[in-house]
Write a protein that holds these residues in place. Structure first.
Motif, PDB file in Angstrom:
ATOM      1  N   VAL A 117       0.695  -1.127   0.096  1.00  0.00           N
ATOM      2  CA  VAL A 117       0.041  -0.070   0.047  1.00  0.00           C
ATOM      3  C   VAL A 117       0.751   1.343  -0.044  1.00  0.00           C
ATOM      4  N   VAL A 118       1.961   1.316   1.072  1.00  0.00           N
ATOM      5  CA  VAL A 118       2.646   2.384   0.848  1.00  0.00           C
ATOM      6  C   VAL A 118       3.472   2.765  -0.111  1.00  0.00           C
ATOM      7  N   GLY A 119       4.097   1.516  -0.581  1.00  0.00           N
ATOM      8  CA  GLY A 119       5.026   1.604  -1.827  1.00  0.00           C
ATOM      9  C   GLY A 119       4.335   2.089  -3.036  1.00  0.00           C
ATOM     10  N   GLY A 120       2.768   1.391  -3.218  1.00  0.00           N
ATOM     11  CA  GLY A 120       2.130   1.676  -4.568  1.00  0.00           C
ATOM     12  C   GLY A 120       1.584   3.181  -4.422  1.00  0.00           C
ATOM     13  N   THR A 121       1.455   3.702  -3.253  1.00  0.00           N
ATOM     14  CA  THR A 121       0.911   5.178  -3.167  1.00  0.00           C
ATOM     15  C   THR A 121       1.928   6.048  -3.165  1.00  0.00           C
ATOM     16  N   ILE A 122       3.279   5.799  -2.715  1.00  0.00           N
ATOM     17  CA  ILE A 122       4.515   6.506  -3.197  1.00  0.00           C
ATOM     18  C   ILE A 122       4.812   6.636  -4.501  1.00  0.00           C
ATOM     19  N   ILE A 123       4.914   5.491  -5.202  1.00  0.00           N
ATOM     20  CA  ILE A 123       5.215   5.168  -6.561  1.00  0.00           C
ATOM     21  C   ILE A 123       4.223   6.113  -7.404  1.00  0.00           C
ATOM     22  N   GLY A 124       2.930   6.173  -7.008  1.00  0.00           N
ATOM     23  CA  GLY A 124       1.836   6.782  -7.675  1.00  0.00           C
ATOM     24  C   GLY A 124       2.122   8.476  -7.651  1.00  0.00           C
ATOM     25  N   MET A 125       2.348   8.685  -6.226  1.00  0.00           N
ATOM     26  CA  MET A 125       2.691  10.115  -6.138  1.00  0.00           C
ATOM     27  C   MET A 125       3.947  10.598  -6.948  1.00  0.00           C
ATOM     28  N   ILE A 126       5.166  10.009  -7.061  1.00  0.00           N
ATOM     29  CA  ILE A 126       6.338  10.300  -7.655  1.00  0.00           C
ATOM     30  C   ILE A 126       6.309  10.208  -9.168  1.00  0.00           C
ATOM     31  N   PHE A 127       5.672   9.295  -9.817  1.00  0.00           N
ATOM     32  CA  PHE A 127       5.735   8.802 -11.089  1.00  0.00           C
ATOM     33  C   PHE A 127       4.347   8.966 -11.983  1.00  0.00           C
ATOM     34  N   TYR A 128       3.202   9.083 -11.075  1.00  0.00           N
ATOM     35  CA  TYR A 128       2.150   9.170 -12.061  1.00  0.00           C
ATOM     36  C   TYR A 128       1.127  10.644 -11.631  1.00  0.00           C
ATOM     37  N   GLY A 129       1.828  11.540 -10.831  1.00  0.00           N
ATOM     38  CA  GLY A 129       1.070  12.480 -10.414  1.00  0.00           C
ATOM     39  C   GLY A 129       0.016  12.535  -9.622  1.00  0.00           C
ATOM     40  N   GLU A 130      -0.123  11.524  -8.769  1.00  0.00           N
ATOM     41  CA  GLU A 130      -1.138  11.523  -7.835  1.00  0.00           C
ATOM     42  C   GLU A 130      -1.038  12.284  -6.712  1.00  0.00           C
ATOM     43  N   SER A 131      -2.027  12.730  -6.006  1.00  0.00           N
ATOM     44  CA  SER A 131      -2.102  13.697  -4.984  1.00  0.00           C
ATOM     45  C   SER A 131      -1.050  13.585  -3.972  1.00  0.00           C
ATOM     46  N   LYS A 132      -0.277  14.658  -3.409  1.00  0.00           N
ATOM     47  CA  LYS A 132       0.454  14.643  -2.496  1.00  0.00           C
ATOM     48  C   LYS A 132      -0.208  15.414  -1.218  1.00  0.00           C
ATOM     49  N   ASP A 133      -1.354  15.270  -1.008  1.00  0.00           N
ATOM     50  CA  ASP A 133      -1.822  16.052  -0.069  1.00  0.00           C
ATOM     51  C   ASP A 133      -1.424  15.478   1.395  1.00  0.00           C
ATOM     52  N   TRP A 134      -1.358  16.454   2.322  1.00  0.00           N
ATOM     53  CA  TRP A 134      -0.976  16.285   3.659  1.00  0.00           C
ATOM     54  C   TRP A 134      -1.470  15.173   4.122  1.00  0.00           C
ATOM     55  N   LYS A 135      -2.591  14.892   3.972  1.00  0.00           N
ATOM     56  CA  LYS A 135      -3.435  13.830   4.576  1.00  0.00           C
ATOM     57  C   LYS A 135      -2.777  12.312   4.012  1.00  0.00           C
ATOM     58  N   ARG A 136      -2.789  12.350   2.896  1.00  0.00           N
ATOM     59  CA  ARG A 136      -2.389  11.150   2.293  1.00  0.00           C
ATOM     60  C   ARG A 136      -0.825  10.848   2.910  1.00  0.00           C
ATOM     61  N   ILE A 137       0.076  11.583   3.118  1.00  0.00           N
ATOM     62  CA  ILE A 137       1.420  11.493   3.537  1.00  0.00           C
ATOM     63  C   ILE A 137       1.215  11.252   5.151  1.00  0.00           C
ATOM     64  N   PHE A 138       0.423  11.934   5.745  1.00  0.00           N
ATOM     65  CA  PHE A 138      -0.039  11.488   7.156  1.00  0.00           C
ATOM     66  C   PHE A 138      -0.393  10.076   7.449  1.00  0.00           C
ATOM     67  N   PHE A 139      -1.222   9.498   6.709  1.00  0.00           N
ATOM     68  CA  PHE A 139      -1.706   8.120   6.632  1.00  0.00           C
ATOM     69  C   PHE A 139      -0.726   7.134   6.212  1.00  0.00           C
ATOM     70  N   ILE A 140       0.181   7.455   5.534  1.00  0.00           N
ATOM     71  CA  ILE A 140       1.287   6.894   4.885  1.00  0.00           C
ATOM     72  C   ILE A 140       2.224   6.497   6.229  1.00  0.00           C
ATOM     73  N   GLY A 141       2.465   7.590   6.925  1.00  0.00           N
ATOM     74  CA  GLY A 141       3.035   7.289   8.110  1.00  0.00           C
ATOM     75  C   GLY A 141       2.530   6.876   9.481  1.00  0.00           C
ATOM     76  N   VAL A 142       0.927   6.315   9.136  1.00  0.00           N
ATOM     77  CA  VAL A 142       0.232   5.629  10.088  1.00  0.00           C
ATOM     78  C   VAL A 142       0.481   4.263   9.743  1.00  0.00           C
ATOM     79  N   VAL A 143       0.594   4.180   8.505  1.00  0.00           N
ATOM     80  CA  VAL A 143       0.546   2.800   8.135  1.00  0.00           C
ATOM     81  C   VAL A 143       2.274   1.995   8.404  1.00  0.00           C
ATOM     82  N   ILE A 144       3.018   2.944   8.097  1.00  0.00           N
ATOM     83  CA  ILE A 144       4.624   2.650   8.575  1.00  0.00           C
ATOM     84  C   ILE A 144       4.811   2.579   9.941  1.00  0.00           C
TER      85      ILE A 144
END
Length: 104
Positions: A67-94
């Protein structure tokens, strides 16, 4: 060795997710082959790691890394949203994955 296998399996899971996106956007056979190799290798390494690591912990970390890897790849390579909420919840998963490692 089981934890290293599980971490590599998680990275391969994220790679497989990225190849799904490649397959849907470009329809190249190399993407499909890499998708199968990524997910197949990921499942084999997950299976190996589950010989030592409890199933619930191994599966939670494996899926969390995907989940985290797919989300980060999407943000970096596919222009997906980098909203602070997404980043916060990535931190929660980690944080949850680290917590599972500490109590296992």
């Amino acid at each position: 060795m089981a934890w290293l296998s599980l971490i590599i399996a998680g990275f391969l899971e994220a790679f497989g997710v990225a190849m799904i996106n490649q397959w849907h956007t470009k329809r190249k056979w190399t993407s499909l082959i890499l998708l199968a190799l990524g997910f197949g290798s990921s499942l084999l390494l997950l299976s190996y790691s589950m010989r030592t690591i409890p199933m619930g912990t191994a599966y939670a970390i494996w899926t969390g890394m995907g989940v985290v890897g797919g989300t980060i790849i999407g943000m970096i390579f596919y222009g997906e949203s980098k909203d602070w909420k997404r980043i916060f919840f990535i931190g929660v998963v980690i944080s949850a994955a680290i917590g599972l490692k500490l109590v296992s």
